[in-house]
Design an enzyme around this catalytic site. Structure first.
Site, mmCIF file in Angstrom:
data_model
loop_
_atom_site.group_PDB
_atom_site.id
_atom_site.type_symbol
_atom_site.label_atom_id
_atom_site.label_comp_id
_atom_site.label_asym_id
_atom_site.label_seq_id
_atom_site.Cartn_x
_atom_site.Cartn_y
_atom_site.Cartn_z
ATOM 1 C CE LYS A 51 -3.430 -2.817 0.068
ATOM 2 N NZ LYS A 51 -2.878 -4.045 0.640
ATOM 3 C CE1 TYR A 264 -8.630 -10.063 3.446
ATOM 4 C CE2 TYR A 264 -9.837 -9.634 5.481
ATOM 5 C CZ TYR A 264 -8.800 -9.335 4.616
ATOM 6 O OH TYR A 264 -7.934 -8.315 4.927
ATOM 7 C CE1 TYR A 290 -5.223 -8.974 1.332
ATOM 8 C CE2 TYR A 290 -4.323 -8.610 3.530
ATOM 9 C CZ TYR A 290 -5.290 -8.366 2.582
ATOM 10 O OH TYR A 290 -6.323 -7.532 2.862
HETATM 11 C C1 LIG Z 1 -3.695 -5.290 0.605
HETATM 12 C C2 LIG Z 1 -2.732 -6.406 0.568
HETATM 13 C C3 LIG Z 1 -2.680 -7.262 -0.549
HETATM 14 C C4 LIG Z 1 -3.668 -7.212 -1.671
HETATM 15 O O1 LIG Z 1 -3.472 -6.128 -2.532
HETATM 16 P P1 LIG Z 1 -4.739 -5.582 -3.313
HETATM 17 O O2 LIG Z 1 -4.205 -4.486 -4.131
HETATM 18 O O3 LIG Z 1 -5.713 -5.152 -2.263
HETATM 19 O O4 LIG Z 1 -5.308 -6.704 -4.107
HETATM 20 C C5 LIG Z 1 -1.721 -8.240 -0.577
HETATM 21 N N1 LIG Z 1 -0.855 -8.385 0.443
HETATM 22 C C6 LIG Z 1 -0.881 -7.604 1.525
HETATM 23 C C7 LIG Z 1 0.088 -7.873 2.609
HETATM 24 C C8 LIG Z 1 -1.820 -6.581 1.629
HETATM 25 O O5 LIG Z 1 -1.848 -5.812 2.712
#
Ligand SMILES: *Cc1c(COP(=O)(O)O)cnc(C)c1O
Length: 332
Positions: A51, A264, A290
């Protein structure tokens, strides 16, 4: 293409490294077949993660619009919320985080440790919703409240995944392409987690724009194949507008939804094994929500022969380490 400003938050370029012991563990020890990693867990700012790149565009836009408070939303353990709180602090903006209580069955420390702890340290205002409360409606009410108080809020969608946020990952692919060129390596596959879709969309757009003949495998952490596909495809089309490439054919979007498990944020055995395997072969940490599931997806692709010997795969590490501290029961 329209020039857009970025706030400088990330340490770039992030490392692009080979994983020799992890590759050998899966019978890919030879140079040609090896597994590489793009270390966006090392974007440096506020614990790192994907992010940070998106927020470089989004915060610059907020500042250009004269905003004084960032508002965003996510799950209680949202990495995006944590990075947004830090970006706001760094930019002299206030921050309100609307956190949805959507991950069932989790008690302490999910509600107090990991990302939530860091959100508080960064000085954000936390609004933790009741289970079943509609997060979009709650965020809307928060924006109205702030405006009524004479504030100038800037809303960032879940995951920073609008066209502008996604654009940062189109840039990131150009960065990776340069690194791959420097080490004389052709990339055949990229594997990454797909959540709110902006990272996947930006990478797909960047791969097309850079003319790389590389397959992008998005491992969904939440949505079923069809809905994730629609989400990412929509964002790719929006990114094409920003880059002035509306005439080019849209890239093929590949979603693998086999690693979601119960849902999720819900742990799976394959995720846990992936986290332990990378940690114990390379000393690199993944997260439970993730990257652990995405790595489980990569391992499944390797084992199924979907990534043939002689081809190079890049695992795109998107960060998330603080989330581990919300799931200590898994690693006792
Ligand atoms: C937000 C996030 C993702 C996913 O990315 P998106 O752009 O929301 O699909 C993957 N890994 C981590 C650690 C995240 O925080």
């Amino acid at each position: 293409m329209i020039r857009r400003d970025k706030s400088r938050l990330a340490q770039l370029p992030t490392p692009f490294e080979r994983l020799p012991r992890f590759s050998a563990h899966f019978g890919r020890g030879d140079e040609a077949s090896s597994i590489w990693i793009k270390r966006d867990d090392c974007t440096g700012f506020a614990g790192g993660g994907n992010k940070v790149r998106k927020l470089e565009y989004l915060v610059a836009d907020a500042v250009a619009q004269g905003a004084d408070v960032l508002v965003t939303m996510g799950a209680i353990q949202s990495n995006h919320a944590r990075q947004t709180a830090a970006a706001a602090a760094r930019s002299g903006l206030a921050c309100v985080l609307v956190l949805a209580d959507t991950v069932r069955g989790r008690e302490e420390p999910y509600r107090s440790n990991g990302n939530v702890l860091l959100d508080r340290i960064f000085g954000a205002e936390l609004q933790v919703l009741a289970p079943d409360e509609d997060a979009a409606a709650a965020a809307e009410r928060t924006l109205e409240r702030l405006k009524a108080q004479g504030r100038r809020p800037y809303f960032i969608p879940v995951g920073g995944s609008n066209a502008l946020g996604s654009l940062a990952y189109r840039d990131a692919v150009l960065e990776l392409a340069e690194q791959a060129r420097a080490v004389g390596r052709r990339i055949d596959h990229i594997v990454l987690p797909t959540g709110s879709g902006g990272t996947h969309a930006g990478i797909a757009a960047g791969v097309a724009e850079a003319g790389l003949s590389c397959q992008v495998h998005g491992i969904s952490v939440s949505r079923a194949q069809e809905s994730a596909h629609a989400l990412v495809s929509g964002l790719v089309a929006e990114v094409a507008v920003l880059t002035g490439r509306t005439d080019a054919a849209l890239p093929k979007i590949d979603i693998d939804d086999s690693q979601i498990g119960p849902g999720y944020g819900q742990p799976t055995a394959a995720m846990q094994e992936a986290v332990e395997t990378l940690a114990r072969t390379e000393g690199i940490l993944l997260d439970p929500v993730y990257t652990g599931k995405a790595m489980a997806g990569l391992i499944a692709l390797l084992c199924a022969g979907r990534i043939p010997h002689g081809e190079t795969v890049v695992f795109w590490h998107t960060g998330g380490l603080p989330g581990l501290f919300a799931y200590p029961e898994l690693f006792r």
